[in-house]
Structures are given as structure tokens and as C-alpha cells.
Design a protein around this motif. Structure first.
Motif, PDB file in Angstrom:
ATOM      1  N   ALA A  40      29.816 -49.302  -4.978  1.00  0.00           N
ATOM      2  CA  ALA A  40      29.820 -50.569  -4.516  1.00  0.00           C
ATOM      3  C   ALA A  40      29.848 -51.240  -6.749  1.00  0.00           C
ATOM      4  N   ARG A  41      29.093 -50.570  -7.256  1.00  0.00           N
ATOM      5  CA  ARG A  41      29.323 -50.429  -8.269  1.00  0.00           C
ATOM      6  C   ARG A  41      30.178 -49.895  -9.386  1.00  0.00           C
ATOM      7  N   LEU A  42      31.153 -48.738  -8.647  1.00  0.00           N
ATOM      8  CA  LEU A  42      32.029 -48.229 -10.087  1.00  0.00           C
ATOM      9  C   LEU A  42      33.417 -48.606  -9.240  1.00  0.00           C
ATOM     10  N   ALA A  43      33.292 -49.480  -8.308  1.00  0.00           N
ATOM     11  CA  ALA A  43      34.969 -50.047  -7.473  1.00  0.00           C
ATOM     12  C   ALA A  43      34.667 -51.223  -7.936  1.00  0.00           C
ATOM     13  N   ALA A  45      33.343 -52.535 -10.353  1.00  0.00           N
ATOM     14  CA  ALA A  45      33.728 -52.551 -12.554  1.00  0.00           C
ATOM     15  C   ALA A  45      34.985 -52.401 -12.554  1.00  0.00           C
ATOM     16  N   GLY A  46      35.539 -51.441 -11.702  1.00  0.00           N
ATOM     17  CA  GLY A  46      36.904 -51.221 -12.195  1.00  0.00           C
ATOM     18  C   GLY A  46      37.902 -52.101 -12.149  1.00  0.00           C
ATOM     19  N   VAL A  47      37.723 -53.572 -11.162  1.00  0.00           N
ATOM     20  CA  VAL A  47      38.610 -54.433 -11.182  1.00  0.00           C
ATOM     21  C   VAL A  47      37.976 -54.782 -12.851  1.00  0.00           C
ATOM     22  N   PHE A  48      36.781 -55.441 -12.991  1.00  0.00           N
ATOM     23  CA  PHE A  48      37.380 -56.221 -14.042  1.00  0.00           C
ATOM     24  C   PHE A  48      36.998 -54.951 -15.070  1.00  0.00           C
ATOM     25  N   TRP A  49      37.071 -54.384 -15.696  1.00  0.00           N
ATOM     26  CA  TRP A  49      37.682 -53.977 -16.493  1.00  0.00           C
ATOM     27  C   TRP A  49      39.281 -53.700 -16.833  1.00  0.00           C
ATOM     28  N   ARG A  50      39.793 -53.172 -16.371  1.00  0.00           N
ATOM     29  CA  ARG A  50      41.280 -53.537 -16.084  1.00  0.00           C
ATOM     30  C   ARG A  50      41.917 -54.943 -16.688  1.00  0.00           C
ATOM     31  N   SER A  51      40.805 -55.850 -15.664  1.00  0.00           N
ATOM     32  CA  SER A  51      41.258 -57.345 -17.125  1.00  0.00           C
ATOM     33  C   SER A  51      40.963 -57.086 -18.204  1.00  0.00           C
ATOM     34  N   PHE A  52      39.621 -56.481 -18.369  1.00  0.00           N
ATOM     35  CA  PHE A  52      39.550 -56.346 -19.370  1.00  0.00           C
ATOM     36  C   PHE A  52      40.557 -55.729 -21.036  1.00  0.00           C
ATOM     37  N   LEU A  53      41.535 -54.639 -20.600  1.00  0.00           N
ATOM     38  CA  LEU A  53      41.704 -53.930 -20.676  1.00  0.00           C
ATOM     39  C   LEU A  53      42.780 -54.753 -21.019  1.00  0.00           C
ATOM     40  N   ASN A  54      43.419 -55.595 -20.303  1.00  0.00           N
ATOM     41  CA  ASN A  54      44.229 -56.012 -20.409  1.00  0.00           C
ATOM     42  C   ASN A  54      44.959 -57.356 -21.104  1.00  0.00           C
TER      43      ASN A  54
END
Length: 191
Positions: A40-43, A45-54
Motif C-alpha cells: 500500500a505504501r509503495l503503490a 507513493a508512486g501515484v503522487f510521486w509521478r504527479s510531483f515529477l510532472n
């Protein structure tokens, strides 16, 4: 480690029911809180991290060229934030007046920095399992702001936000699990 009683149907269907209970009882024991919390933490986190990278300037790692319809497109296998971290002008425009992410009561520049910081810091905390409940709560607040002020539709709620809430509420309610910095710190402090 205590195992939770099997919550499936009792074996009322004879051998088939006993097989069902055996298979899914074993699955219940194997899929522990430790694994669920980590995933749950990794999944999420990936959603919001990709948004950060954008929202920030990035550098590509392992660049390659892909040909699509006879056009060469520069791609990267992985993107990382460029240092020092710089929020892109397009991000400020999106949060500014008339922008797609314009929020009431919060100036666009402040909202852009807050959203970018939240999407950059909170996923890192989740991956580490550090202050997990706090980080998950912060992302729930962000998701609610997105739902209420940016995309206030049922389709967006059920297509994105509700799916984000499942791991986030799990983490708020159950914590980071034993594969986390939180767990290591709590064990150290208990000594």
C-alpha cells in the motif's frame, strides 16, 4: 504472530468447501499486514510521486529514442528531479488565475508550492515507512482538495480518489507495518 480466524465461508460444500477454506485460509495467513502495508505504501507513493515529477524540472536516466509513426521521440526509462528542485512555470500557471488547478482562498503560487512539496515529501515518507500515518493523512487531504475543488465529479471520485483512499485509509488505520522505519524507531524507543 497471531493469525486471524478465517473469515470465509464455512466448508458447507463438502470437499469443495474444505478446499476453498484451505486455499484461502493459507492466502489469508500469507498476505500479512506487513506485506499489505508495504505494498500500500509503495503503490500510493508512486501515484503522487509521478504527479510531483510532472510539476518539477527532471533529468532522464537511461535515455533512448523511440520511433513512433516515423517520428523520433526522446524517452527515459526513469526520471528524477533535477537539483536544485525547481517548480516548472507551467505548474505555477496551472494553479494561477484561470488555471486548471486554481483553488479558492489560496493564492496560485502558494498552492503550487504546497501541492508540489506535498507530492514530493509525503511519498518519500511512505516509501521509508516514516511518519506513515501522518503522510497518509496528508495525502488524504490532498485527494479531498483535488476532488472538491479541481475535479468535483462522481466519475473522478470513483475512478481515482476512491481507489487512492483504500491504501491511504488502510495506512492511517493500521500503520506502516513491520517493514518500516516507524517500526524500527518504535522498537528502539521501547528499549
Amino acid at each position: 504472530m497471531t493469525t486471524q480466524p478465517f473469515d470465509g465461508n464455512p466448508p458447507v460444500f463438502g470437499a469443495l468447501g474444505r478446499l476453498y477454506q484451505s486455499v484461502y485460509g493459507t492466502a489469508q495467513n500469507l498476505i500479512s499486514h506487513a506485506l499489505l502495508a508495504l505494498f500500500a505504501r509503495l503503490a500510493i507513493a508512486g501515484v503522487f510521486w509521478r504527479s510531483f515529477l510532472n510539476k518539477v524540472e527532471t533529468n532522464g536516466l537511461f535515455d533512448y529514442v523511440e520511433v513512433i509513426n516515423n517520428f523520433e521521440v526522446q524517452r527515459s526509462l526513469m526520471k528524477v528531479p533535477a537539483f536544485p528542485i525547481t517548480i516548472e512555470d507551467s505548474t505555477f500557471a496551472q494553479f494561477g488565475e484561470g488555471g486548471m488547478f486554481e483553488l479558492p482562498l489560496i493564492p496560485g503560487g502558494v498552492a503550487a508550492v504546497m501541492a508540489t512539496a506535498g507530492e514530493g515529501i509525503l511519498p518519500i515518507l511512505l516509501v521509508l515507512g516514516l511518519l506513515t500515518r501522518f503522510a497518509a493523512t496528508g495525502l488524504i487531504v490532498m485527494a479531498l482538495v483535488i476532488q472538491i475543488f479541481v475535479f468535483p465529479t462522481n466519475a473522478h471520485f470513483w475512478g481515482s480518489i476512491a481507489l487512492w483512499f483504500v491504501p491511504l485509509f488502510y495506512l492511517v488505520g493500521r500503520g506502516s507495518g513491520p517493514i518500516s522505519v516507524d517500526h524500527l524507531l518504535s522498537r528502539q524507543l521501547a528499549r
